[in-house]
Design a protein around this motif. Structure first.
Motif, PDB file in Angstrom:
ATOM      1  N   LEU A  11      38.796  43.319  31.633  1.00 51.41           N
ATOM      2  CA  LEU A  11      38.869  42.011  31.984  1.00 51.41           C
ATOM      3  C   LEU A  11      38.885  41.652  33.387  1.00 51.41           C
ATOM      4  O   LEU A  11      38.093  40.631  33.890  1.00 51.41           O
ATOM      5  CB  LEU A  11      40.061  41.007  31.224  1.00 51.41           C
ATOM      6  N   HIS A  12      39.740  42.278  34.226  1.00 48.05           N
ATOM      7  CA  HIS A  12      39.786  42.134  35.755  1.00 48.05           C
ATOM      8  C   HIS A  12      38.541  42.707  36.292  1.00 48.05           C
ATOM      9  O   HIS A  12      38.012  41.924  37.368  1.00 48.05           O
ATOM     10  CB  HIS A  12      40.808  42.669  36.373  1.00 48.05           C
ATOM     11  N   HIS A  13      37.975  43.629  35.840  1.00 48.08           N
ATOM     12  CA  HIS A  13      36.784  44.344  36.380  1.00 48.08           C
ATOM     13  C   HIS A  13      35.535  43.291  35.981  1.00 48.08           C
ATOM     14  O   HIS A  13      34.879  43.026  36.876  1.00 48.08           O
ATOM     15  CB  HIS A  13      36.289  45.742  35.572  1.00 48.08           C
ATOM     16  N   LEU A  14      35.622  42.784  34.751  1.00 53.67           N
ATOM     17  CA  LEU A  14      34.430  41.858  34.490  1.00 53.67           C
ATOM     18  C   LEU A  14      34.526  40.710  35.309  1.00 53.67           C
ATOM     19  O   LEU A  14      33.591  39.990  35.797  1.00 53.67           O
ATOM     20  CB  LEU A  14      34.727  41.415  33.132  1.00 53.67           C
ATOM     21  N   ALA A  15      35.645  40.018  35.759  1.00 56.80           N
ATOM     22  CA  ALA A  15      35.814  38.742  36.374  1.00 56.80           C
ATOM     23  C   ALA A  15      35.623  39.003  37.776  1.00 56.80           C
ATOM     24  O   ALA A  15      34.939  38.282  38.412  1.00 56.80           O
ATOM     25  CB  ALA A  15      37.401  38.416  36.336  1.00 56.80           C
ATOM     26  N   ALA A  39      39.261  32.335  37.651  1.00 56.91           N
ATOM     27  CA  ALA A  39      39.309  33.358  36.529  1.00 56.91           C
ATOM     28  C   ALA A  39      39.521  34.577  37.002  1.00 56.91           C
ATOM     29  O   ALA A  39      40.333  35.580  36.537  1.00 56.91           O
ATOM     30  CB  ALA A  39      37.696  33.345  36.048  1.00 56.91           C
ATOM     31  N   LEU A  40      39.117  35.000  38.390  1.00 62.81           N
ATOM     32  CA  LEU A  40      39.551  35.982  38.949  1.00 62.81           C
ATOM     33  C   LEU A  40      41.068  36.380  39.294  1.00 62.81           C
ATOM     34  O   LEU A  40      41.482  37.260  39.303  1.00 62.81           O
ATOM     35  CB  LEU A  40      38.430  36.548  40.402  1.00 62.81           C
ATOM     36  N   GLU A  79      47.177  38.834  35.478  1.00 59.23           N
ATOM     37  CA  GLU A  79      47.366  39.427  34.154  1.00 59.23           C
ATOM     38  C   GLU A  79      47.593  40.734  34.205  1.00 59.23           C
ATOM     39  O   GLU A  79      48.166  41.716  33.589  1.00 59.23           O
ATOM     40  CB  GLU A  79      46.379  39.033  33.183  1.00 59.23           C
ATOM     41  N   LEU A  80      46.713  41.645  35.242  1.00 62.15           N
ATOM     42  CA  LEU A  80      46.806  42.898  35.623  1.00 62.15           C
ATOM     43  C   LEU A  80      47.834  43.255  36.303  1.00 62.15           C
ATOM     44  O   LEU A  80      48.225  44.468  35.830  1.00 62.15           O
ATOM     45  CB  LEU A  80      45.333  43.058  36.583  1.00 62.15           C
ATOM     46  N   GLU A  81      48.311  42.483  36.989  1.00 65.37           N
ATOM     47  CA  GLU A  81      49.582  42.946  37.591  1.00 65.37           C
ATOM     48  C   GLU A  81      50.717  42.907  36.920  1.00 65.37           C
ATOM     49  O   GLU A  81      51.610  44.077  36.727  1.00 65.37           O
ATOM     50  CB  GLU A  81      49.780  41.920  38.839  1.00 65.37           C
TER      51      GLU A  81
END
Length: 510
Positions: free
Chosen positions: A402-406, A439-440, A446-448
């Motif tokens: 999801l982080h990559h998509l954002a 969003a990013l 969330e990734l952290e």
């Protein structure tokens, strides 16, 4: 086609509602309200596929038992108009199998618990409509965060206002993204979108797909409500049903027009523009779906098998017997052995097999029930710990994706839509840019958090907890045949024991 539906409700004493009653009805359970003394018995209710509870890792054990969870949750509220529960009602794609829907419901519930730190009872329901498509789950959540000392502060961010709108938007996005990830993992090409048709049309226009934008501008149907839906199920007409039928006919004609136009221009027909399967049923392309989802990193570990059930008879569901609990514990041990062959569970397995034979031979006694209850709870706790470790890794992979998509969307906007060259006014361009940046930033947080939960240090702690639970389980005293027989002869009957009085521990309120 898979349909998105997410509704958030509130249960309040001011409206005469009870969290205990709501939990019993949604879970098909027998629960007692210790405040009013009323019993809520919905064990005869049909359509309940599975019910389970989730809570933060440091929550007390009683948070996973519906009868205790909701009794304490009610006792934690002192006001006569207090909000006693939140409910997230979500659709589950009919394209998935029963087991895959259970995986999906578990993943969504885990994401909510992780974000808000409350306790949840998830109740998966089978379709109550003739078309057999309305699979859904009720996620009943406590209104307070829960920790080692029980319930604490309220989840005020869910109460409404600006903060509430932000949280609702997050929930809708999370549900859509999680559902699409599970659909993709099952080998399906269908997706759902949490955005309104107008928002989807604007997004299509932004990327230059004008045909798709026009297709998405179709008129949405109207929500029927309980009364109109009940009339529709009986084959009786109503104003809303007639209006929706007219809307669907108009949308179908609109789609036909677009199809002809696309053919003339040599372009593909936008598949997401379809109005769905008006006649219901499962398309032939959805037959023979992929098997149930595997949780990566844990070979053979699954959620408990959810069997497809036919419509319940008038007698309803019967309570789970002690022998069935023993059989389920033995199946859980098989899951544990497949996932962690290094853990020793031979002693408790032998004890459960002996009690299984003893129950079949001479029936249950109080000492036998006590030993079985302790063993079943510890087996369940060990299995949950192993599954939780795997889900941390799954959540990390999902957060990275999801982080990559954002990040990709943020970079694409800055490259494709520089200021002053796209036809947007400055305020509108700034708003669109800030939306992608927000969003990013959210995905980065969330990734952290996912990396922290899935780090080597965190997994070492989880592994230590798994080993501790396994050692405690294996250190349980074996049920001695001579002792059980002696206690069967000397112990008074269950009728001689007074009914235990449940006294929930009062929480520390802020």
């Amino acid at each position: 086609m898979a349909i998105f539906h997410a509704a958030i409700k509130v249960f309040s004493r001011g409206k005469g509602q009870s969290a205990v009653a709501a939990a019993a009805y949604r879970g098909g359970l027998l629960l007692s309200d210790v405040i009013t003394g009323q019993q809520h018995d919905y064990r005869r209710r049909s359509g309940v596929v599975e019910t389970f509870c989730l809570a933060p890792p440091d929550a007390p054990d009683w948070a996973l038992v519906p009868g205790e969870l909701w009794a304490v949750a009610e006792a934690a509220e002192r006001r006569k108009d207090a909000t006693v529960a939140h409910e997230f009602e979500l659709s589950l794609p009919y394209e998935l199998t029963d087991e895959q829907r259970a995986h999906l419901a578990f993943s969504i519930a885990e994401a909510l618990v992780d974000r808000y730190q409350f306790a949840i009872q998830a109740s998966i329901h089978s379709p109550g409509t003739p078309d057999g498509l309305n699979h859904h789950v009720h996620l009943l959540a406590s209104t307070r965060r829960i920790g080692p000392d029980g319930f604490g502060e309220k989840t005020r961010e869910l109460d409404g206002g600006v903060s509430g709108k932000v949280q609702v938007q997050w929930v809708r996005e999370m549900v859509a993204e999680t559902t699409n990830a599970h659909l993709e993992a099952a080998g399906l090409t269908v997706t759902i979108d949490h955005r309104s048709l107008a928002e989807q049309a604007r997004a299509a226009s932004d990327r230059g797909d004008e045909l798709q934008a026009v297709a998405l501008s179709r008129e949405p149907t109207k929500h029927l409500g309980k009364a109109a839906a009940a009339l529709a199920r009986k084959g009786m007409g109503s104003r809303l049903v007639s209006e929706n039928a007219a809307i669907e006919v108009g949308n179908a004609e609109h789609l036909d027009h677009l199809t002809i136009q696309a053919g003339r221009e040599g372009r593909a027909v936008p598949m997401s523009a379809s109005v769905g399967h008006a006649q219901g049923g499962r398309p032939s392309s959805m037959q023979g779906l992929a098997p149930g989802l595997e949780i990566r990193g844990v070979s053979g570990m699954r959620l408990s098998q959810v069997l497809g059930r036919q419509q319940e008879s008038a007698e309803g569901q019967r309570p789970v017997s002690l022998a069935e609990r023993v059989a389920q514990a033995l199946r859980d041990l098989q899951d544990i052995a497949r996932a962690r062959a290094d853990l020793s569970t031979q002693r408790v397995r032998a004890g459960l097999e002996w009690t299984q034979a003893e129950l079949a031979r001479a029936g249950e006694t109080v000492p036998l029930r006590q030993w079985i209850t302790t063993a079943v709870l510890q087996v369940r706790a060990l299995r949950a710990a192993i599954l939780g470790r795997a889900l941390r890794l799954v959540s990390l992979g999902r957060a990275e994706r999801l982080h990559h998509l954002a990040q990709h969307e943020w970079e694409r906007f800055n490259t494709d839509y520089p200021m002053g060259t796209n036809g947007y006014s400055r305020p509108e361009w700034t708003q669109r840019r800030e939306r992608r940046l927000s969003a990013l930033e959210q995905r980065t947080k969330e990734l952290e958090k996912a990396r922290s939960r899935g780090s080597a240090e965190a997994l070492v702690e989880v592994d230590a907890d798994i080993l501790r639970k396994a050692e405690e389980l294996e250190a349980m005293p074996s049920p001695s045949p001579s002792q059980i027989v002696l206690e069967r002869q000397e112990a008074p009957s269950a009728l001689d024991f007074p009914a235990p009085a449940f006294k929930p521990k009062p929480p520390s309120l802020h």
